[in-house]
Write a protein that holds these residues in place. Structure first.
Motif: not given
Length: 386
Positions: A341-345
């Motif tokens: 999720i953090r990678n997408v953000e």
């Protein structure tokens, strides 16, 4: 005229003449009331110069293409020239910068797409890893069952080898028994043949010394006992040998003849046995050879099964390692959910930042010169920022 009445005391008269208002404290200046720091801040605010924002669009572009030093050196100079008056080479410089930035933009888009796919495929990947773990555990069970079966075969093969070894040893022991019996019969045959001469001497009363005669009678009767003669014959023979030849009766001579026949029969038997021993030994050697071949086959079969056991154990150990790796992969995937999720953000944020840089470059390319200063802020804008 009458004079005014005097006051009761001089102090009271002085108070009426020089009366002062009550004390109300020291008067202070406005700056003193605000404090030194507040006064300094107010004075500085009044004298603050208009704020001029710094244009970092060119620096941002150069930070992304810094690997191409020649392009970084030419780009600021090309942007200094207005769009209508640029040289062909300057346009090439701008096109090269735009191409490099476009490639970087595509890389950021691909990065975001990859991060988004990883997040979207989370359920499918988790199911795939779970199925992989289930398959690995099933493989462990099947290989353990195979290992157990091969170990059972090894027990049977070891038992067969043990039986073959016992049979081989029994064949060797039988050969040894035949050879020992042959040697014993040969020794007995020599003794029997030697006793014939003594027997004839006793038949003819050739021993004059009765002690010597009795000694030989005992030796001959013992040989007859070993030859299988009955005790009645042995007792009658001993008595007959002690009677002179011319004085023996018919029974005495019959007993001596029967004893002689017994010795001859035993000699014949032992001679035949001696002749048969060689054949028995030869046949037993063949049996030993055959049993040795069976023992070698059983040993080879046991060794082959033992090798299969080693392979099954190694295969089972490898499958257990596969289970550990599958569990590790599934645990790591579940633990990295927040990271995806953090990678997408983060990818979205980097794409937004780079898109802003790219827009700035287009503005620099088509707008005023990059080195032209920005418009100064008005006092009203500065006051709003405060």
């Amino acid at each position: 005229q009458a004079l005014p009445a005097l006051p009761a005391s001089p102090t009271a008269a002085l108070g009426r003449v020089c009366r002062r208002p009550p004390f109300q404290g020291f008067r202070r200046s406005p700056s003193f009331a605000m404090g030194k720091r507040a006064a300094t801040k107010a004075a500085g605010k009044a004298a603050k110069a208009p704020k001029v924002p710094r244009d970092t669009r060119l620096e941002d572009v150069l930070s992304f293409i810094k690997s191409d030093t020649s392009l970084c050196a030419a780009l600021p100079l090309a942007l200094q020239t207005p769009e209508q008056g640029r040289h062909e080479f300057q346009n090439r410089v701008l096109d090269a910068a735009a191409s490099a930035l476009s490639l970087l933009l595509e890389e950021h888009r691909q990065e975001l797409a990859g991060c988004q796919r990883a997040l979207d495929d989370e359920a499918g990947e988790a199911a795939r890893l779970s199925d992989a773990l289930t398959a690995a555990e099933a493989l462990v069970e099947s290989r353990f069952a195979a290992k157990t079966a091969v170990e059972g075969e090894l027990v049977a093969a070891a038992a067969a080898l043990e039986g073959a070894c016992k049979d081989l040893q029994a064949a060797k022991d039988e050969k040894q028994r035949i050879e020992d019996e042959g040697r014993s019969d040969a020794t007995k045959l020599v003794e029997l043949k030697a006793s014939l001469e003594t027997f004839e001497t006793l038949r003819a009363n050739g021993f004059q010394n009765w002690r010597e005669r009795n000694k030989h009678i005992a030796a001959v009767t013992e040989i007859l006992r070993q030859a299988g003669a009955p005790e009645s014959m042995i007792a009658a023979l001993a008595s007959s040998f002690k009677i002179k030849a011319e004085e023996r009766g018919a029974f005495g001579n019959t007993t001596i003849s029967a004893a002689w026949t017994t010795l001859q029969d035993k000699i014949t038997q032992l001679t035949a046995n001696g002749e048969a021993v060689a054949g028995k030994v030869t046949a037993q050697e063949a049996a030993i050879k055959q049993q040795a071949a069976l023992e070698q086959q059983a040993r080879a079969a046991r060794d082959a099964v033992q090798e299969r056991v080693f392979e099954a154990e190694n295969s089972w150990a490898d499958s257990t390692q596969g289970v550990l790796e599958a569990k590790k992969a599934l645990t790591a995937f579940e633990a990295q959910k927040d990271d995806r999720i953090r990678n997408v953000e983060d990818a979205k944020e980097r794409l937004d930042i780079f898109s802003s840089v790219l827009r700035g470059f287009e503005e620099l390319r088509t707008g005023p010169s990059a080195t032209e200063p920005a418009a100064e802020e008005t006092p009203q804008e500065a006051a709003k920022e405060e």
